[in-house]
Design a protein around this motif. Structure first.
Motif, mmCIF file in Angstrom:
data_model
loop_
_atom_site.group_PDB
_atom_site.id
_atom_site.type_symbol
_atom_site.label_atom_id
_atom_site.label_comp_id
_atom_site.label_asym_id
_atom_site.label_seq_id
_atom_site.Cartn_x
_atom_site.Cartn_y
_atom_site.Cartn_z
ATOM 1 N N ARG A 35 -52.813 21.993 -67.125
ATOM 2 C CA ARG A 35 -53.603 21.804 -66.036
ATOM 3 C C ARG A 35 -55.004 22.325 -66.361
ATOM 4 N N ALA A 36 -55.181 23.370 -67.131
ATOM 5 C CA ALA A 36 -56.278 24.047 -67.447
ATOM 6 C C ALA A 36 -57.262 23.088 -68.465
ATOM 7 N N ALA A 37 -56.536 22.522 -69.059
ATOM 8 C CA ALA A 37 -57.174 21.432 -70.083
ATOM 9 C C ALA A 37 -57.823 20.343 -69.055
ATOM 10 N N ALA A 38 -57.018 19.910 -68.183
ATOM 11 C CA ALA A 38 -57.472 18.656 -67.168
ATOM 12 C C ALA A 38 -58.574 19.176 -66.393
ATOM 13 N N ARG A 39 -58.499 20.891 -65.891
ATOM 14 C CA ARG A 39 -59.624 21.225 -65.202
ATOM 15 C C ARG A 39 -60.833 21.469 -66.055
ATOM 16 N N LEU A 40 -60.705 21.672 -67.135
ATOM 17 C CA LEU A 40 -62.014 22.014 -67.962
ATOM 18 C C LEU A 40 -62.415 20.472 -68.926
ATOM 19 N N GLY A 41 -61.779 19.624 -68.754
ATOM 20 C CA GLY A 41 -62.222 18.382 -69.213
ATOM 21 C C GLY A 41 -62.008 18.342 -70.651
ATOM 22 N N THR A 42 -61.147 19.182 -71.303
ATOM 23 C CA THR A 42 -60.689 19.158 -72.834
ATOM 24 C C THR A 42 -59.282 18.796 -72.916
ATOM 25 N N SER A 43 -59.040 18.811 -74.294
ATOM 26 C CA SER A 43 -57.793 18.545 -74.534
ATOM 27 C C SER A 43 -56.763 19.796 -74.971
ATOM 28 N N GLN A 44 -55.421 19.895 -74.784
ATOM 29 C CA GLN A 44 -54.560 20.768 -74.699
ATOM 30 C C GLN A 44 -54.667 21.589 -76.139
ATOM 31 N N SER A 45 -54.757 20.661 -77.162
ATOM 32 C CA SER A 45 -54.700 21.506 -78.244
ATOM 33 C C SER A 45 -56.088 22.166 -78.619
ATOM 34 N N ALA A 46 -57.239 21.665 -78.284
ATOM 35 C CA ALA A 46 -58.469 22.331 -78.233
ATOM 36 C C ALA A 46 -58.423 23.531 -77.344
ATOM 37 N N LEU A 47 -57.734 23.448 -76.363
ATOM 38 C CA LEU A 47 -57.585 24.860 -75.450
ATOM 39 C C LEU A 47 -57.038 25.776 -76.040
ATOM 40 N N SER A 48 -55.819 25.325 -76.840
ATOM 41 C CA SER A 48 -55.023 26.295 -77.581
ATOM 42 C C SER A 48 -55.579 27.016 -78.217
ATOM 43 N N THR A 86 -58.900 27.457 -78.648
ATOM 44 C CA THR A 86 -59.695 28.508 -78.189
ATOM 45 C C THR A 86 -59.143 29.609 -77.821
ATOM 46 N N ILE A 87 -58.010 29.772 -77.186
ATOM 47 C CA ILE A 87 -57.386 31.078 -76.676
ATOM 48 C C ILE A 87 -57.203 31.694 -77.918
ATOM 49 N N ARG A 88 -56.519 31.144 -78.785
ATOM 50 C CA ARG A 88 -56.056 31.836 -80.227
ATOM 51 C C ARG A 88 -57.372 32.517 -80.748
ATOM 52 N N ARG A 89 -58.495 31.755 -80.869
ATOM 53 C CA ARG A 89 -59.565 32.402 -81.276
ATOM 54 C C ARG A 89 -60.090 33.704 -80.539
ATOM 55 N N LEU A 90 -60.024 33.435 -79.266
ATOM 56 C CA LEU A 90 -60.653 34.657 -78.580
ATOM 57 C C LEU A 90 -59.572 35.909 -78.772
ATOM 58 N N GLU A 91 -58.339 35.653 -78.620
ATOM 59 C CA GLU A 91 -57.400 36.736 -78.928
ATOM 60 C C GLU A 91 -57.449 37.194 -80.187
#
Length: 297
Positions: free
Chosen positions: A23-36, A38-43
């Motif tokens: 749902r977050a990927a759809a909200r941001l207009g990106t793919s689920q893998s790209a979002l995952s 991004t979160i790993r990079r932030l952590e």
């Protein structure tokens, strides 16, 4: 903070609020893998785990909840400010430069400005009174106001007043000495007040028209003036006949200081128009003024 770091925080907030990468990927207009990713990079950058993944949902860890509590009001403030800037962009504001004849400015433009400007304090108007044919592009005016026949064909022209008529007029004291002209040919026996055209420098030939018979009459008299108000003043004082658009004689006709003649030789013609270049980008302030001035009959 770098721009990409702010984007990573916004991505984390979306996942935490949606509790789902899908749902977050759809909200941001990106793919689920790209979002995952991004979160790993932030952590990795922060050195702490922010999200705990389960088979059914994603929840914020204690560190994630703490970061979320800080981010939410900050990002809400940013969203609110961006919304405010968008409203400012669409709000009528800025300076509008206009060149106009004095008569059109007094009779048509000023009544609109007197009503419009107090309602829109962010709109500013610079008005230049000039009866010559000003090149509004070269002189960097936003618009001009002239009679329809004076507007170049490559301009957008918006009617802002009714049709007008020319008028030939003289004072009662003048007609006490001379009989009123019945035809344009009779003008040869009258004192007439000539007008020097500011644009070409020549004398205005009186334009008269009846039953599709168009005449341009050269007249003679003691006075040659290049200001319409002075022409009216001289006519009222009895120095001869004057020929001008009828709106210049309004008050003098109403109170009897001038008498109209040759009225059947003065058919209507298109009146004042606001004009501006066709390639001009119309701002909210300019669009508001155009609509306020537009003549609807």
């Amino acid at each position: 903070m770098r721009r990409e770091e702010l984007a990573d925080l916004a991505a984390f907030m979306a996942v935490a609020e949606e509790r789902s990468f899908t749902r977050a990927a759809a909200r941001l207009g990106t793919s689920q893998s790209a979002l995952s990713h991004t979160i790993r990079r932030l952590e990795t950058r922060l050195g702490v785990r922010l999200l705990a993944r389960t088979t059914r949902s994603v929840v914020a860890t204690q560190a994630g909840e703490r970061l979320l509590a800080t981010l939410r009001p900050a990002l809400d403030d940013i969203d609110a400010e961006i919304a405010a800037l968008s409203e400012l962009r669409d709000k009528p504001a800025g300076t509008i430069r206009i060149t106009s004849t004095g008569q059109a400015a007094r009779q048509i433009l000023w009544p609109v400005l007197a009503r419009l400007l107090p309602e829109h304090p962010d709109i500013h108007v610079e008005l230049s009174i000039d009866s010559s044919l000003t090149d509004i592009v070269t002189e960097r005016f936003d618009a001009g106001i002239r009679l329809s026949e004076q507007v170049a064909k490559d301009m957008i022209a918006v009617p802002i007043g009714p049709d007008l008529r020319m008028a030939v007029a003289g004072a009662p004291a003048y007609f006490a000495r001379r009989p009123a002209p019945i035809t344009p040919q009779d003008l040869a026996g009258h004192d007439c007040i000539n007008m020097r055209l500011r644009t070409s420098g020549g004398l205005y030939a009186w334009e008269l028209d009846k039953d599709d018979r168009e005449l341009k009459v050269r007249v003679d008299g003691q006075l040659v003036l290049n200001d319409v108000d002075m022409i009216v003043t001289a006519a009222v004082a009895g120095f001869g006949l004057a020929c001008l658009p009828e709106d210049h004689f309004g008050e003098a006709f109403a109170d009897g200081r001038l008498v109209r003649v040759l009225e059947d030789w003065c058919p209507p013609f298109p009146g004042y128009h606001l004009y501006y270049p066709s390639r001009r980008q119309v701002t909210p302030a300019f669009a508001l003024l155009v609509e306020a001035l537009r003549y609807r009959g």
